[in-house]
Write a protein that holds these residues in place. Structure first.
Motif, PDB file in Angstrom:
ATOM      1  N   ILE A   1      79.627  46.229  11.498  1.00 16.93           N
ATOM      2  CA  ILE A   1      79.693  47.401  12.370  1.00 16.93           C
ATOM      3  C   ILE A   1      79.586  46.988  13.852  1.00 16.93           C
ATOM      4  CG2 ILE A   1      78.541  49.573  13.012  1.00 16.93           C
ATOM      5  CD1 ILE A   1      78.121  50.107  10.064  1.00 16.93           C
ATOM      6  N   PRO A   2      78.690  46.038  14.191  1.00 12.38           N
ATOM      7  CA  PRO A   2      78.672  45.591  15.591  1.00 12.38           C
ATOM      8  C   PRO A   2      80.038  45.056  16.039  1.00 12.38           C
ATOM      9  CG  PRO A   2      76.748  44.762  14.410  1.00 12.38           C
ATOM     10  CD  PRO A   2      77.628  45.412  13.388  1.00 12.38           C
ATOM     11  N   ARG A   3      80.696  44.325  15.124  1.00  8.37           N
ATOM     12  CA  ARG A   3      82.019  43.782  15.433  1.00  8.37           C
ATOM     13  C   ARG A   3      83.029  44.911  15.676  1.00  8.37           C
ATOM     14  NH1 ARG A   3      85.001  40.978  17.368  1.00  8.37           N
ATOM     15  NH2 ARG A   3      87.028  40.378  16.573  1.00  8.37           N
ATOM     16  N   LEU A   4      82.894  46.010  14.921  1.00  4.36           N
ATOM     17  CA  LEU A   4      83.789  47.159  15.119  1.00  4.36           C
ATOM     18  C   LEU A   4      83.591  47.744  16.512  1.00  4.36           C
ATOM     19  CD1 LEU A   4      85.756  49.366  14.163  1.00  4.36           C
ATOM     20  CD2 LEU A   4      83.786  50.593  13.230  1.00  4.36           C
ATOM     21  N   VAL A   5      82.325  47.867  16.937  1.00  5.23           N
ATOM     22  CA  VAL A   5      82.047  48.419  18.270  1.00  5.23           C
ATOM     23  C   VAL A   5      82.660  47.506  19.340  1.00  5.23           C
ATOM     24  CG1 VAL A   5      80.208  49.102  19.867  1.00  5.23           C
ATOM     25  CG2 VAL A   5      79.948  49.511  17.410  1.00  5.23           C
ATOM     26  N   ASP A   6      82.472  46.193  19.160  1.00  4.62           N
ATOM     27  CA  ASP A   6      83.096  45.217  20.065  1.00  4.62           C
ATOM     28  C   ASP A   6      84.603  45.443  20.150  1.00  4.62           C
ATOM     29  OD1 ASP A   6      80.841  43.905  20.721  1.00  4.62           O
ATOM     30  OD2 ASP A   6      81.280  42.047  19.614  1.00  4.62           O
ATOM     31  N   ARG A   7      85.225  45.534  18.952  1.00  2.00           N
ATOM     32  CA  ARG A   7      86.683  45.653  18.918  1.00  2.00           C
ATOM     33  C   ARG A   7      87.143  46.934  19.614  1.00  2.00           C
ATOM     34  NH1 ARG A   7      89.532  45.241  13.304  1.00  2.00           N
ATOM     35  NH2 ARG A   7      91.334  45.459  14.674  1.00  2.00           N
ATOM     36  N   ALA A   8      86.414  48.021  19.350  1.00  2.00           N
ATOM     37  CA  ALA A   8      86.809  49.297  19.959  1.00  2.00           C
ATOM     38  C   ALA A   8      86.840  49.146  21.475  1.00  2.00           C
ATOM     39  CB  ALA A   8      85.841  50.400  19.538  1.00  2.00           C
ATOM     40  N   LYS A   9      85.897  48.334  22.034  1.00  2.00           N
ATOM     41  CA  LYS A   9      85.870  48.098  23.479  1.00  2.00           C
ATOM     42  C   LYS A   9      87.015  47.183  23.901  1.00  2.00           C
ATOM     43  CE  LYS A   9      80.920  48.099  23.799  1.00  2.00           C
ATOM     44  NZ  LYS A   9      79.797  47.161  23.871  1.00  2.00           N
ATOM     45  N   THR A  10      87.050  45.976  23.299  1.00  2.00           N
ATOM     46  CA  THR A  10      87.975  44.954  23.808  1.00  2.00           C
ATOM     47  C   THR A  10      89.428  45.317  23.529  1.00  2.00           C
ATOM     48  OG1 THR A  10      87.707  43.721  21.762  1.00  2.00           O
ATOM     49  CG2 THR A  10      86.306  43.079  23.590  1.00  2.00           C
TER      50      THR A  10
ATOM     51  N   LEU B   1      86.775  56.074   4.781  1.00  2.00           N
ATOM     52  CA  LEU B   1      85.750  55.636   3.831  1.00  2.00           C
ATOM     53  C   LEU B   1      85.783  56.531   2.607  1.00  2.00           C
ATOM     54  CD1 LEU B   1      82.961  54.989   6.463  1.00  2.00           C
ATOM     55  CD2 LEU B   1      84.557  53.363   5.438  1.00  2.00           C
ATOM     56  N   ASN B   2      85.251  56.010   1.507  1.00  2.00           N
ATOM     57  CA  ASN B   2      85.251  56.790   0.274  1.00  2.00           C
ATOM     58  C   ASN B   2      84.410  58.049   0.436  1.00  2.00           C
ATOM     59  OD1 ASN B   2      86.891  54.945  -1.009  1.00  2.00           O
ATOM     60  ND2 ASN B   2      85.152  53.741  -1.761  1.00  2.00           N
ATOM     61  N   ALA B   3      84.806  59.100  -0.278  1.00  2.00           N
ATOM     62  CA  ALA B   3      84.121  60.384  -0.150  1.00  2.00           C
ATOM     63  C   ALA B   3      82.872  60.418  -1.020  1.00  2.00           C
ATOM     64  CB  ALA B   3      85.084  61.509  -0.524  1.00  2.00           C
ATOM     65  N   THR B   4      82.080  59.328  -0.931  1.00  2.00           N
ATOM     66  CA  THR B   4      80.812  59.266  -1.661  1.00  2.00           C
ATOM     67  C   THR B   4      79.681  59.472  -0.662  1.00  2.00           C
ATOM     68  OG1 THR B   4      80.767  56.895  -1.283  1.00  2.00           O
ATOM     69  CG2 THR B   4      81.723  57.636  -3.348  1.00  2.00           C
ATOM     70  N   ILE B   5      78.462  59.631  -1.180  1.00  2.00           N
ATOM     71  CA  ILE B   5      77.312  59.821  -0.281  1.00  2.00           C
ATOM     72  C   ILE B   5      77.198  58.628   0.671  1.00  2.00           C
ATOM     73  CG2 ILE B   5      74.798  60.036  -0.155  1.00  2.00           C
ATOM     74  CD1 ILE B   5      75.488  62.400  -1.544  1.00  2.00           C
ATOM     75  N   ASP B   6      77.192  57.413   0.110  1.00  2.00           N
ATOM     76  CA  ASP B   6      77.043  56.219   0.948  1.00  2.00           C
ATOM     77  C   ASP B   6      78.194  56.112   1.954  1.00  2.00           C
ATOM     78  OD1 ASP B   6      74.657  55.394  -0.065  1.00  2.00           O
ATOM     79  OD2 ASP B   6      75.490  53.919  -1.451  1.00  2.00           O
ATOM     80  N   GLY B   7      79.412  56.419   1.492  1.00  2.00           N
ATOM     81  CA  GLY B   7      80.566  56.348   2.393  1.00  2.00           C
ATOM     82  C   GLY B   7      80.415  57.316   3.555  1.00  2.00           C
ATOM     83  N   GLN B   8      79.959  58.520   3.276  1.00  2.00           N
ATOM     84  CA  GLN B   8      79.837  59.522   4.331  1.00  2.00           C
ATOM     85  C   GLN B   8      78.666  59.211   5.260  1.00  2.00           C
ATOM     86  OE1 GLN B   8      82.388  61.768   4.816  1.00  2.00           O
ATOM     87  NE2 GLN B   8      83.160  60.356   3.257  1.00  2.00           N
ATOM     88  N   THR B   9      77.582  58.666   4.699  1.00  2.00           N
ATOM     89  CA  THR B   9      76.457  58.241   5.547  1.00  2.00           C
ATOM     90  C   THR B   9      76.945  57.187   6.540  1.00  2.00           C
ATOM     91  OG1 THR B   9      75.038  58.508   3.614  1.00  2.00           O
ATOM     92  CG2 THR B   9      74.106  57.320   5.494  1.00  2.00           C
ATOM     93  N   THR B  10      77.708  56.224   6.022  1.00  2.00           N
ATOM     94  CA  THR B  10      78.225  55.161   6.866  1.00  2.00           C
ATOM     95  C   THR B  10      79.137  55.726   7.950  1.00  2.00           C
ATOM     96  OG1 THR B  10      78.182  53.792   4.881  1.00  2.00           O
ATOM     97  CG2 THR B  10      79.368  52.914   6.777  1.00  2.00           C
ATOM     98  N   ALA B  11      79.983  56.698   7.571  1.00  2.00           N
ATOM     99  CA  ALA B  11      80.893  57.316   8.542  1.00  2.00           C
ATOM    100  C   ALA B  11      80.098  57.961   9.691  1.00  2.00           C
ATOM    101  CB  ALA B  11      81.771  58.350   7.847  1.00  2.00           C
ATOM    102  N   HIS B  12      79.024  58.682   9.341  1.00  2.00           N
ATOM    103  CA  HIS B  12      78.226  59.334  10.385  1.00  2.00           C
ATOM    104  C   HIS B  12      77.584  58.311  11.307  1.00  2.00           C
ATOM    105  CE1 HIS B  12      78.502  63.566   9.533  1.00  2.00           C
ATOM    106  NE2 HIS B  12      78.481  63.283   8.243  1.00  2.00           N
ATOM    107  N   TYR B  13      77.077  57.230  10.693  1.00  2.00           N
ATOM    108  CA  TYR B  13      76.434  56.202  11.501  1.00  2.00           C
ATOM    109  C   TYR B  13      77.439  55.590  12.478  1.00  2.00           C
ATOM    110  CZ  TYR B  13      74.062  51.950  12.867  1.00  2.00           C
ATOM    111  OH  TYR B  13      73.502  50.939  13.604  1.00  2.00           O
ATOM    112  N   ILE B  14      78.641  55.275  11.986  1.00  2.00           N
ATOM    113  CA  ILE B  14      79.648  54.654  12.853  1.00  2.00           C
ATOM    114  C   ILE B  14      80.054  55.618  13.964  1.00  2.00           C
ATOM    115  CG2 ILE B  14      82.022  53.783  12.924  1.00  2.00           C
ATOM    116  CD1 ILE B  14      81.604  52.682  10.122  1.00  2.00           C
ATOM    117  N   ALA B  15      80.222  56.886  13.623  1.00  2.00           N
ATOM    118  CA  ALA B  15      80.580  57.883  14.639  1.00  2.00           C
ATOM    119  C   ALA B  15      79.547  57.885  15.765  1.00  2.00           C
ATOM    120  CB  ALA B  15      80.701  59.252  13.996  1.00  2.00           C
ATOM    121  N   GLY B  16      78.265  57.786  15.363  1.00  2.00           N
ATOM    122  CA  GLY B  16      77.197  57.754  16.364  1.00  2.00           C
ATOM    123  C   GLY B  16      77.292  56.520  17.257  1.00  2.00           C
ATOM    124  N   GLU B  17      77.565  55.365  16.660  1.00  2.00           N
ATOM    125  CA  GLU B  17      77.645  54.122  17.414  1.00  2.00           C
ATOM    126  C   GLU B  17      78.796  54.132  18.427  1.00  2.00           C
ATOM    127  OE1 GLU B  17      75.656  50.927  16.909  1.00  2.00           O
ATOM    128  OE2 GLU B  17      74.469  52.724  16.482  1.00  2.00           O
TER     129      GLU B  17
END
Lengths: 199, 199
Positions: free
Chosen positions: A125-134, A144-160
């Motif tokens: 995920i840190p690498r994704l944030v880097d890439r979004a910048k550079t 992401l998959n429409a599972t609980i873990d997938g959606q949790t991850t999506a929310h976290y990334i959106a926040g980052e």
């Protein structure tokens, strides 16, 4: 008791560790290989040696390829300012089969999971944030998959990504094409109704 | 569309030909291998190269081994005058796991099948008749699957061996150990009732 010869037994044991195979299906698979030595066992062993020697992870996106950058990251036509985030390489291949996405990918390698102690650093995920910048991304699409873990991850990334001002979207949820309502779960019907659109 | 690199794609295609695996599970298996290169892909490719080099069919019984005669045929303690006839090597291994049979085996390599045009010569049946003579077998035990083709094959073999005066038997049919009547099919219950024994 006579057991299978030790080489064969070792092969069965390794095959049984693959996802989708257990001890019994591994035995069947290995016997089929030995029966079809010329068409199956020889080519398989050669293909494996080749893949073991050449396959590697793309340093940029985590896709599987044969050089430092995968074919997608190395292709300038795919520098569209869109990054599609997927859980693993199988999902990337599924997206590619649909032939609709023209940008680049970012493979997380899993989802955040408190139970399995998977945190953001395990997931690129840190690498994704880097890439979004550079890469000056305009949009990050969370596929992401429409599972609980997938959606949790999506929310976290959106926040980052929030602070970067990049547009963050996710795949639409609803009735699959060809799907029959009678066979769908309540969650999907609820999501499809909530996201209804005017014709 | 970007497809998986061709080496990986070739490996997936070969894996998908194994029994019990389809295109999707082959993709998952190959991705897992690549992810666990050290624990899975390397040892698997080495084990396959080894098996491809050493595995061979026993000339006497059709079992899989690493020399001209398999370990069972080479072991004089297993020369008991009993030959157990099985459809394939997986069945032989299943018999061996039960540790109850002390004699030798004969692997047919399938069953007679009019639909698939499998005749006696495809099945090492002539070789079985030879062996019954030269090894002076007292008993040939037919451990074939309780399917139509398996039973047809059993009847055919019994006919071929009749002239030799060797005793031909087959595995008992009935309720499996731990089996509950309520879950058994009618055929099994009928067979078990017909073969009932006094206590």
């Amino acid at each position: 008791m006579d057991r299978p010869p030790s080489d064969i037994e070792a092969l069965i044991e390794l095959m049984a560790r693959l996802p989708g195979l257990g001890p019994r299906s591994a035995r069947r698979a290995v016997l089929r290989m030995i029966k079809k030595r010329g068409q199956l066992l020889q080519p398989l062993s050669e293909a494996m040696v080749k893949v073991a020697a050449t396959a590697r992870e793309c340093v940029n996106c985590g896709n599987v390829g044969t050089s430092e950058l995968c074919a997608i990251c190395a292709d300038p036509r795919r520098e569209t300012g869109e990054i599609c985030v997927v859980e693993d390489v199988a999902d990337l291949w599924a997206m590619e089969r649909s032939q609709v996405f023209k940008g680049r990918y970012h493979v997380l390698g899993g989802t955040l999971s408190a139970l399995d102690a998977v945190g953001p650093d395990e997931l690129r995920i840190p690498r994704l944030v880097d890439r979004a910048k550079t890469e000056e991304a305009r949009e990050v699409i969370l596929a992401l998959n429409a599972t609980i873990d997938g959606q949790t991850t999506a929310h976290y990334i959106a926040g980052e990504l929030e602070a970067l001002g990049v547009r963050v979207t996710s795949l639409a949820q609803g009735v699959p094409i060809g799907g029959e309502l009678d066979y769908l779960d309540d969650g999907t019907i609820t999501a499809a109704l909530n996201a209804r659109k005017s014709l």
